[in-house]
Design a protein around this motif. Sequence first.
Motif, PDB file in Angstrom:
ATOM      1  N   CYS A 124     -14.220 -15.330  36.073  1.00 23.90           N
ATOM      2  CA  CYS A 124     -15.397 -14.510  35.821  1.00 23.90           C
ATOM      3  C   CYS A 124     -15.354 -13.228  36.662  1.00 23.90           C
ATOM      4  N   CYS A 125     -16.171 -12.283  36.261  1.00 24.79           N
ATOM      5  CA  CYS A 125     -16.318 -11.011  36.966  1.00 24.79           C
ATOM      6  C   CYS A 125     -17.601 -11.077  37.792  1.00 24.79           C
ATOM      7  N   ILE A 126     -17.491 -10.745  39.056  1.00 22.32           N
ATOM      8  CA  ILE A 126     -18.656 -10.687  39.946  1.00 22.32           C
ATOM      9  C   ILE A 126     -18.874  -9.231  40.332  1.00 22.32           C
ATOM     10  N   VAL A 127     -20.096  -8.756  40.146  1.00 22.18           N
ATOM     11  CA  VAL A 127     -20.453  -7.390  40.523  1.00 22.18           C
ATOM     12  C   VAL A 127     -21.550  -7.475  41.582  1.00 22.18           C
ATOM     13  N   ALA A 128     -21.223  -7.090  42.814  1.00 18.52           N
ATOM     14  CA  ALA A 128     -22.189  -7.074  43.910  1.00 18.52           C
ATOM     15  C   ALA A 128     -22.719  -5.652  44.051  1.00 18.52           C
ATOM     16  N   VAL A 129     -24.038  -5.494  43.848  1.00 18.32           N
ATOM     17  CA  VAL A 129     -24.643  -4.168  43.738  1.00 18.32           C
ATOM     18  C   VAL A 129     -25.718  -3.974  44.803  1.00 18.32           C
ATOM     19  N   ALA A 134     -21.339  -0.382  43.923  1.00 12.37           N
ATOM     20  CA  ALA A 134     -21.097  -1.622  43.182  1.00 12.37           C
ATOM     21  C   ALA A 134     -19.662  -2.044  43.449  1.00 12.37           C
ATOM     22  N   ARG A 135     -19.485  -3.302  43.852  1.00 10.86           N
ATOM     23  CA  ARG A 135     -18.147  -3.842  44.095  1.00 10.86           C
ATOM     24  C   ARG A 135     -17.823  -4.856  42.999  1.00 10.86           C
ATOM     25  N   PHE A 136     -16.628  -4.744  42.431  1.00 11.05           N
ATOM     26  CA  PHE A 136     -16.215  -5.577  41.311  1.00 11.05           C
ATOM     27  C   PHE A 136     -15.142  -6.559  41.777  1.00 11.05           C
ATOM     28  N   PHE A 137     -15.338  -7.831  41.461  1.00 10.39           N
ATOM     29  CA  PHE A 137     -14.397  -8.874  41.856  1.00 10.39           C
ATOM     30  C   PHE A 137     -14.036  -9.730  40.646  1.00 10.39           C
ATOM     31  N   ALA A 138     -12.830 -10.304  40.688  1.00 13.25           N
ATOM     32  CA  ALA A 138     -12.438 -11.351  39.741  1.00 13.25           C
ATOM     33  C   ALA A 138     -12.426 -12.666  40.499  1.00 13.25           C
ATOM     34  N   TYR A 139     -13.049 -13.678  39.922  1.00 12.12           N
ATOM     35  CA  TYR A 139     -13.082 -15.006  40.531  1.00 12.12           C
ATOM     36  C   TYR A 139     -12.365 -15.974  39.608  1.00 12.12           C
ATOM     37  N   ALA A 140     -11.316 -16.618  40.125  1.00  9.48           N
ATOM     38  CA  ALA A 140     -10.546 -17.560  39.312  1.00  9.48           C
ATOM     39  C   ALA A 140      -9.943 -18.630  40.207  1.00  9.48           C
ATOM     40  N   PHE A 215     -21.242 -12.012  36.472  1.00 10.88           N
ATOM     41  CA  PHE A 215     -22.369 -12.290  37.351  1.00 10.88           C
ATOM     42  C   PHE A 215     -22.760 -11.001  38.064  1.00 10.88           C
ATOM     43  N   LEU A 216     -23.992 -10.568  37.836  1.00 11.25           N
ATOM     44  CA  LEU A 216     -24.527  -9.370  38.486  1.00 11.25           C
ATOM     45  C   LEU A 216     -25.413  -9.800  39.638  1.00 11.25           C
ATOM     46  N   ALA A 217     -25.012  -9.468  40.860  1.00  9.48           N
ATOM     47  CA  ALA A 217     -25.767  -9.838  42.045  1.00  9.48           C
ATOM     48  C   ALA A 217     -26.296  -8.582  42.714  1.00  9.48           C
ATOM     49  N   ASP A 244     -29.857  -9.340  47.189  1.00 10.00           N
ATOM     50  CA  ASP A 244     -29.126  -8.197  47.731  1.00 10.00           C
ATOM     51  C   ASP A 244     -27.955  -8.708  48.561  1.00 10.00           C
ATOM     52  N   LEU A 245     -26.779  -8.725  47.959  1.00 13.87           N
ATOM     53  CA  LEU A 245     -25.571  -9.227  48.623  1.00 13.87           C
ATOM     54  C   LEU A 245     -24.578  -8.100  48.874  1.00 13.87           C
ATOM     55  N   GLY A 246     -25.069  -6.865  48.838  1.00 13.17           N
ATOM     56  CA  GLY A 246     -24.182  -5.716  48.948  1.00 13.17           C
ATOM     57  C   GLY A 246     -23.391  -5.670  50.228  1.00 13.17           C
TER      58      GLY A 246
END
Length: 386
Positions: A124-129, A134-140, A215-217, A244-246
């Motif tokens: 999945c793609c995680i976007v911490a905003v 905005a930081r983009f991550f791949a989780y696998a 997932f938009l956080a 808020d996990l920025g």
Amino acid sequence: MLRAEQLQKIAALPSPVLSVYLNTSSENASRHPRAETCLAWLRKKAASISRTLLPRDAKRFLQELRRIEGFLNDRHPAEKALAIFAGPSTWMVFPLQIAVEKELAWGHPAVGQLFRLLRERKSCCIVAVDHHAARFFAYALGELTELATKQFEVDSSQWKKKSLGHLTSGRIQEMRGPFPDRFEHRMEVQYARLCRETAEQAAALAKQYGLAYIFLAGPDRLIGPMRTHFPSAFGEFVCLVPEDLGNFSPKELLQRLEPVIAEYEQKHQMAAVTRLLSAGNGTVADPDETLAQLQNGSVRSIVVSCNFDFDLRQCRKCGLASRAADPVCSVCAGERRKVALRELLPALLATHNAEVEIVSGEAARTLERAGGMGGWLRQVKLTAVG
């Protein structure tokens, strides 16, 4: 980060290949800093397999085994597990951050376990905003990989109008009237643009890396508008986490979001099983019928429990597989070999262009009570009435 398309490359490796799955780290790494425990299991299992091989094959098998032993010996693992594929012209190592079932196989590359893990725990793609970036991550497979960062830069160069030109910025903040409202409106317009661009970038990254969920956080005032900018195809696959996990580090971010991801996946899997079992026309729920329909191209997608497996016999000539014990194929009279469903399934799905949902937990237990595997047919055959 292991990606689904890599499985195709592994599956296409020339035989024979020695396939190994090992857990290399214990929960208390100080007690087992090296790989001695998995080496002991490896040697015991290898001795059992080598006794079943012809002398020529046993020699090649032991050569690859020694390569793997040399790699593992005195190694301090940083991962939780390893998947290794070794052959005369092959050496592929995949560090994993989740536990595996210990496995040693000789012959065709054993990709079934990797396939199951990737499909059960979809990437999945995680976007911490936050309001700065905005930081983009791949989780696998338990691993978080940073893909990109988008800085939130607000362009205020065109905001200075004649009506505001003689006022200082401090004076503007003190004013009560239309000007503060105008400032707020312009800020909202800027953040609306940034939210749209962030959603577009997340969708593009999800497509590029084959990420199933997004997932938009972040603060609700940001992630709420972002969700509206995703293409309709993403629909139910975008999940909001209004926190808020920025400023969280990747490790902290993973610790916070892993339970959220697991819960979301369980709900999604349970919904898939419920839809399959509650549908009447257009589905098959018997495992043998599902397998047969899959092989004749009638199934567009299947749902299978992560624990479900059985032995098959597959024709070496035409490829047809079933649970029938006949050593000779009833279709072409070819010789049939023994193979496990989970090892054959990736190739069958690729050959017949079918999708799969592998479920665990309560969804798996529910499906197992109905047989363990079912599927959706490509086309519903209507029966004439009257």
